[in-house]
Design a protein around this motif. Structure first.
Motif, PDB file in Angstrom:
ATOM      1  N   LYS A 138       0.815  -1.160  -0.017  1.00 37.69           N
ATOM      2  CA  LYS A 138       0.083   0.136   0.029  1.00 37.69           C
ATOM      3  C   LYS A 138       0.967   1.326  -0.045  1.00 37.69           C
ATOM      4  O   LYS A 138       0.613   2.208  -0.662  1.00 37.69           O
ATOM      5  N   ASP A 142       0.053   3.431  -3.152  1.00 38.60           N
ATOM      6  CA  ASP A 142      -1.004   4.560  -2.616  1.00 38.60           C
ATOM      7  C   ASP A 142      -0.461   5.761  -1.961  1.00 38.60           C
ATOM      8  O   ASP A 142      -1.144   6.681  -1.714  1.00 38.60           O
ATOM      9  N   THR A 143       0.930   5.887  -1.658  1.00 42.29           N
ATOM     10  CA  THR A 143       1.687   7.117  -1.278  1.00 42.29           C
ATOM     11  C   THR A 143       2.732   7.665  -2.051  1.00 42.29           C
ATOM     12  O   THR A 143       3.391   6.940  -2.957  1.00 42.29           O
ATOM     13  N   LYS A 154       1.548   2.317  11.319  1.00 45.27           N
ATOM     14  CA  LYS A 154       0.155   1.683  11.871  1.00 45.27           C
ATOM     15  C   LYS A 154      -1.140   2.779  11.320  1.00 45.27           C
ATOM     16  O   LYS A 154      -1.987   2.179  11.163  1.00 45.27           O
ATOM     17  N   GLN A 155      -1.001   3.742  11.787  1.00 44.33           N
ATOM     18  CA  GLN A 155      -1.981   4.634  11.466  1.00 44.33           C
ATOM     19  C   GLN A 155      -2.400   4.615   9.912  1.00 44.33           C
ATOM     20  O   GLN A 155      -3.516   4.660   9.584  1.00 44.33           O
ATOM     21  N   PHE A 156      -1.525   4.563   9.230  1.00 40.50           N
ATOM     22  CA  PHE A 156      -1.608   4.541   7.597  1.00 40.50           C
ATOM     23  C   PHE A 156      -2.322   3.223   7.361  1.00 40.50           C
ATOM     24  O   PHE A 156      -3.314   3.042   6.719  1.00 40.50           O
ATOM     25  N   ILE A 158      -4.158   1.323   9.202  1.00 40.71           N
ATOM     26  CA  ILE A 158      -5.644   1.459   9.886  1.00 40.71           C
ATOM     27  C   ILE A 158      -6.423   2.224   8.973  1.00 40.71           C
ATOM     28  O   ILE A 158      -7.788   1.736   8.774  1.00 40.71           O
ATOM     29  N   LYS A 159      -5.848   3.166   8.395  1.00 41.76           N
ATOM     30  CA  LYS A 159      -6.763   4.052   7.596  1.00 41.76           C
ATOM     31  C   LYS A 159      -6.967   3.384   6.208  1.00 41.76           C
ATOM     32  O   LYS A 159      -7.946   3.796   5.589  1.00 41.76           O
ATOM     33  N   SER A 160      -6.198   2.425   5.899  1.00 45.64           N
ATOM     34  CA  SER A 160      -6.117   1.747   4.670  1.00 45.64           C
ATOM     35  C   SER A 160      -6.946   0.369   4.910  1.00 45.64           C
ATOM     36  O   SER A 160      -7.201  -0.388   3.955  1.00 45.64           O
ATOM     37  N   GLY A 161      -7.541   0.482   5.945  1.00 45.10           N
ATOM     38  CA  GLY A 161      -8.641  -0.812   6.249  1.00 45.10           C
ATOM     39  C   GLY A 161      -8.161  -2.026   6.942  1.00 45.10           C
ATOM     40  O   GLY A 161      -8.739  -2.972   7.106  1.00 45.10           O
ATOM     41  N   LYS A 163      -7.127  -3.957  10.136  1.00 47.10           N
ATOM     42  CA  LYS A 163      -7.734  -4.294  11.618  1.00 47.10           C
ATOM     43  C   LYS A 163      -6.494  -4.527  12.501  1.00 47.10           C
ATOM     44  O   LYS A 163      -5.896  -5.528  12.380  1.00 47.10           O
TER      45      LYS A 163
END
Length: 337
Positions: A138, A142-143, A154-156, A158-161, A163
């Motif tokens: 990702k 995507d970046t 980690k935050q990226f 989670i924002k990418s789906g 869990k």
């Protein structure tokens, strides 16, 4: 023989870090040579593709990657889905869920992926995400970046789906608590199950991709990052030439940029086997204490010819090629007993 003991002896000598449970080694003068299991073919021969090669005895992972290739999907899809098998295996204490933690009890994961164009994505020190290899992809796709670290990764995810979940299994927690009793950091090369999973694949179009994933040095210092997620060290792909990936003592691989070196040696005309051997010798030349740790490499060129080499005995690797999924013992440098 299993693989984290290969790493357990790969502890940082300066820190005296014990590495999980690693691989037993012999001593050696380096003069005797065996024919490696992985052989090369005539340079004019037809490429033996599709194919998959991975560090260690991981037949389920190579089968998954092979199945993906048989569906006509890309080598990138194959390596991602192949190493995900090991990331999800809680019995494999060197990658993904169930990985052995750092000295503070935190499971932190590193992973990277490279495609046929040479694009690269990676995450380091990511916690609570079972499939860091997919997060790495990702990042790549995507970046605008190539590497994300720690809480940002980690935050990226989670924002990418993805869990979040607790990755410290009861078995790994007990192992960590047992280690804490004495908390010794002493290099001991012995034998266990797995370490870094590095995988290379060539699809039906002849395109090469690679993936590498790990929970790193067991009981490491918080924030430690090894070679696995670093381009050119733990993994390197050049679709015109071939690919290579590493396992073992990450600090030593980083210092010699081993995977990039192997690909460049193949560019100069060396076979994958010759290139792996030269990369290991480079580590040995740079590290007088090489008998205290393990490093191993695997490589493949555009024709599907393979190579593998390591410092000490018992490193092994798996190849799925010509409809055969087979584990091989690597040739090694240190043969004096």
């Amino acid at each position: 023989m299993k693989r984290r003991k290969f790493i357990q002896n790969a502890a940082l000598t300066g820190l005296g870090l014990t590495v999980g449970t690693a691989l037993t080694a012999c001593a050696d003068d380096g003069k005797s040579k065996e024919k490696a299991v992985a052989t090369t073919t005539n340079s004019d021969a037809k490429p033996i593709i599709p194919m998959v090669i991975a560090t260690w005895n991981v037949p389920n992972a190579t089968k998954k990657a092979w199945d993906v290739l048989q569906e006509g999907k890309s080598s990138l899809d194959a390596v991602e889905q192949g190493v995900m098998v090991e990331e999800a295996d809680v019995n494999n204490q060197s990658v993904g869920k169930g990985g052995l933690p750092d000295r503070d009890g935190n499971v932190t994961l590193d992973a990277c992926i490279m495609n046929k164009e040479g694009d690269y994505g990676a995450v380091v020190c990511i916690e609570n995400i079972k499939h860091p290899i997919s997060v790495a992809r990702k990042v790549m796709e995507d970046t605008p970046h190539v590497l994300l670290a720690g809480n940002g990764a980690k935050q990226f995810a989670i924002k990418s789906g993805f869990k979040p979940e607790n990755l410290l299994t009861e078995a790994s927690k007990k192992a960590w608590e047992k280690w804490k009793v004495e908390a010794k950091y002493k290099p001991i090369i012995n034998v266990e199950n797995h370490d870094t999973i590095g995988m290379l694949a060539i699809d039906k179009n002849g395109d090469i991709s690679g993936a590498c994933t790990t929970s790193g040095l067991s009981y490491k210092m918080q924030g430690r990052v090894g070679d696995s997620a670093i381009i050119g060290s733990g993994l390197f792909i050049d679709n015109e030439i071939g690919g290579a990936t590493a396992t073992g003592m990450g600090e030593e691989v980083l210092k010699t940029v081993g995977s990039f070196l192997i690909v460049e040696l193949m560019r100069q005309g060396k076979s994958p086997q010759e290139a792996c051997e030269e990369a290991v010798k480079r580590v040995i030349k740079k590290s007088p204490n090489y008998k205290d740790f393990q490093v191993g490499y695997i490589a493949v060129n555009k024709k599907g010819e393979t190579g593998a080499y390591c410092i000490h005995e018992w490193f092994n690797y798996t190849i799925y090629q010509n409809d055969e999924n087979k584990n091989h013992k690597s040739n090694y440098y240190n043969k004096t007993k």
